[in-house]
Design a protein around this motif. Structure first.
Motif, PDB file in Angstrom:
ATOM      1  N   LEU A   1       0.816  -1.210   0.000  1.00 56.74           N
ATOM      2  CA  LEU A   1       0.000   0.000   0.000  1.00 56.74           C
ATOM      3  C   LEU A   1       0.853   1.264   0.000  1.00 56.74           C
ATOM      4  O   LEU A   1       0.499   2.274  -0.618  1.00 56.74           O
ATOM      5  N   ALA A   2       2.001   1.216   0.657  1.00 54.69           N
ATOM      6  CA  ALA A   2       2.884   2.391   0.684  1.00 54.69           C
ATOM      7  C   ALA A   2       3.384   2.722  -0.721  1.00 54.69           C
ATOM      8  O   ALA A   2       3.525   3.904  -1.079  1.00 54.69           O
ATOM      9  N   SER A   3       3.623   1.700  -1.526  1.00 51.55           N
ATOM     10  CA  SER A   3       4.061   1.920  -2.906  1.00 51.55           C
ATOM     11  C   SER A   3       2.969   2.584  -3.728  1.00 51.55           C
ATOM     12  O   SER A   3       3.241   3.438  -4.575  1.00 51.55           O
ATOM     13  N   VAL A   4       1.728   2.175  -3.481  1.00 50.74           N
ATOM     14  CA  VAL A   4       0.601   2.794  -4.180  1.00 50.74           C
ATOM     15  C   VAL A   4       0.499   4.269  -3.810  1.00 50.74           C
ATOM     16  O   VAL A   4       0.312   5.138  -4.671  1.00 50.74           O
ATOM     17  N   GLU A   5       0.657   4.561  -2.526  1.00 48.47           N
ATOM     18  CA  GLU A   5       0.599   5.953  -2.071  1.00 48.47           C
ATOM     19  C   GLU A   5       1.686   6.794  -2.751  1.00 48.47           C
ATOM     20  O   GLU A   5       1.428   7.915  -3.219  1.00 48.47           O
ATOM     21  N   SER A   6       2.879   6.263  -2.845  1.00 41.19           N
ATOM     22  CA  SER A   6       3.985   6.978  -3.496  1.00 41.19           C
ATOM     23  C   SER A   6       3.700   7.198  -4.972  1.00 41.19           C
ATOM     24  O   SER A   6       3.967   8.282  -5.518  1.00 41.19           O
ATOM     25  N   LEU A   7       3.159   6.169  -5.629  1.00 39.41           N
ATOM     26  CA  LEU A   7       2.832   6.260  -7.053  1.00 39.41           C
ATOM     27  C   LEU A   7       1.776   7.330  -7.315  1.00 39.41           C
ATOM     28  O   LEU A   7       1.910   8.156  -8.230  1.00 39.41           O
TER      29      LEU A   7
ATOM     30  N   ASN B   1       0.435  12.902  -9.166  1.00 41.47           N
ATOM     31  CA  ASN B   1      -0.514  13.977  -8.814  1.00 41.47           C
ATOM     32  C   ASN B   1      -1.968  13.533  -8.873  1.00 41.47           C
ATOM     33  O   ASN B   1      -2.844  14.277  -9.324  1.00 41.47           O
ATOM     34  N   ILE B   2      -2.209  12.309  -8.416  1.00 40.70           N
ATOM     35  CA  ILE B   2      -3.571  11.787  -8.338  1.00 40.70           C
ATOM     36  C   ILE B   2      -4.088  12.019  -6.919  1.00 40.70           C
ATOM     37  O   ILE B   2      -3.530  11.478  -5.960  1.00 40.70           O
ATOM     38  N   PRO B   3      -5.141  12.814  -6.744  1.00 40.25           N
ATOM     39  CA  PRO B   3      -5.687  13.010  -5.401  1.00 40.25           C
ATOM     40  C   PRO B   3      -6.220  11.698  -4.823  1.00 40.25           C
ATOM     41  O   PRO B   3      -6.811  10.892  -5.542  1.00 40.25           O
ATOM     42  N   PHE B   4      -5.999  11.483  -3.536  1.00 38.97           N
ATOM     43  CA  PHE B   4      -6.509  10.291  -2.861  1.00 38.97           C
ATOM     44  C   PHE B   4      -6.726  10.636  -1.405  1.00 38.97           C
ATOM     45  O   PHE B   4      -6.265  11.669  -0.911  1.00 38.97           O
TER      46      PHE B   4
ATOM     47  N   SER C   1      -7.911   1.340   6.506  1.00 39.96           N
ATOM     48  CA  SER C   1      -6.751   0.650   5.944  1.00 39.96           C
ATOM     49  C   SER C   1      -6.696   0.775   4.422  1.00 39.96           C
ATOM     50  O   SER C   1      -5.999   0.006   3.755  1.00 39.96           O
ATOM     51  N   ARG C   2      -7.423   1.750   3.872  1.00 42.55           N
ATOM     52  CA  ARG C   2      -7.517   1.868   2.418  1.00 42.55           C
ATOM     53  C   ARG C   2      -7.053   3.240   1.926  1.00 42.55           C
ATOM     54  O   ARG C   2      -7.148   4.232   2.640  1.00 42.55           O
TER      55      ARG C   2
END
Length: 298
Positions: free
Chosen positions: A260-266, A271-274, A279-280
């Motif tokens: 999940l940390a890799s997804v957050e970095s990506l 510049n994709i807002p999230f 846990s998501r």
């Protein structure tokens, strides 16, 4: 099917997400870290791009390729095209229109849907060309059986039998930069979810229902199908749904990822807002992405 006979729940085969422009959809999906398959063309005027996962499920981004062909097919009883046209008329060209279950016998499903009073029309048989990233081609064949409820015009359901599985290796399509490996959950909304319990039990081929204060869950063979009240949808996904809007609506999908940390970095890099919610990581819908996508760790 006899009410007392044992049932084996269908797996979720794929999700249909209408889009206005496949190029926009491809760019959006690639920004989210997905590897996207080449364009596929249907014989009835629609075309798609797909995102495949290691659990044998996939996302189908669907566009109108030949409008005149689609209109003729819809008039001639092609349920897939007719429902796509109806969805676009009511909701615009971006969204989440159908939940598709895998099956080994679509004809039997059709007969069961007719008997249950939820058939949406005649069985559809078709085939189309399929190409892998390295250029290998084959023909994929499908048989579809449709179910729907007149009280829910903005969501429909069908079972998909893969009549001819392409003799090509699809694993190259599973190498997503975001590490997505499987569908975990499909999320719908409705003010009173249990009003649609019977429909979903038949579509998923699952009698067991877990009702709770925010809605209900039914377990497919490979994922959960969840129907949330507006309050539940807001609480779990920060998605607004009116208390006055009745009928099932497909809202979001949850994907399992390796890290999940890799997804957050990506997402941050692109510049994709999230937003983080429990846990998501949740990415809300945008042009080319007709549903909210939530990522969670394996």
């Amino acid at each position: 099917m006899n009410a007392s006979s044992p049932r084996t729940a269908h797996p979720v085969d794929h999700l249909v997400l209408p889009t206005a422009d496949l190029d926009v959809a491809r760019a959006r999906l690639e920004q989210l870290g997905f590897l996207v398959a080449p364009v596929g063309k249907h014989p009835f005027g629609t075309e798609n791009i797909c995102v495949y996962f290691g659990d044998d499920s996939f996302l189908e981004l669907l566009a109108v390729g030949q409008r005149e062909t689609c209109e003729v097919e819809a008039r001639n009883g092609n349920v897939f095209v007719a429902r796509d046209q109806a969805f676009r008329f009511r909701n615009g060209n971006e969204g989440f229109s159908a939940l598709v279950m895998g099956t080994k016998d679509a004809e039997a499903n059709h007969n069961a849907f007719v008997q249950a009073g939820i058939s949406a029309g005649q069985v559809l048989n078709f085939s189309r060309a399929f190409r892998t990233p390295d250029g290998k081609e084959d023909i994929a064949g499908f048989r579809l059986a449709f179910a729907a409820d007149l009280r829910a015009p903005d969501a429909f359901f069908f079972t998909c039998q893969r009549v001819n599985t392409p003799k090509v290796d699809r694993t190259a399509f599973h190498a997503h930069e975001n590490g997505a490996v499987a569908l975990r959950e499909i999320v719908l909304s409705e003010v009173n979810p249990t009003d649609f319990q019977y429909l979903l039990q038949e579509v998923i081929n699952q009698r067991d229902v877990n009702a709770h204060s925010f809605g209900m869950d039914l377990r497919a063979a490979n994922a959960n199908v969840t129907v949330l009240t507006p309050q539940g949808l807001r609480s779990f996904f920060n998605i607004e749904s009116s208390e006055n809007e009745r009928g099932l609506r497909l809202q979001a999908l949850v994907l399992a990822v390796r890290d999940l940390a890799s997804v957050e970095s990506l997402l941050a890099k692109n510049n994709i807002p999230f937003e983080k919610r429990g846990s998501r990581l949740i990415v809300h819908k945008a042009p080319g992405q007709g549903a909210a996508i939530a990522f969670e760790a394996l």
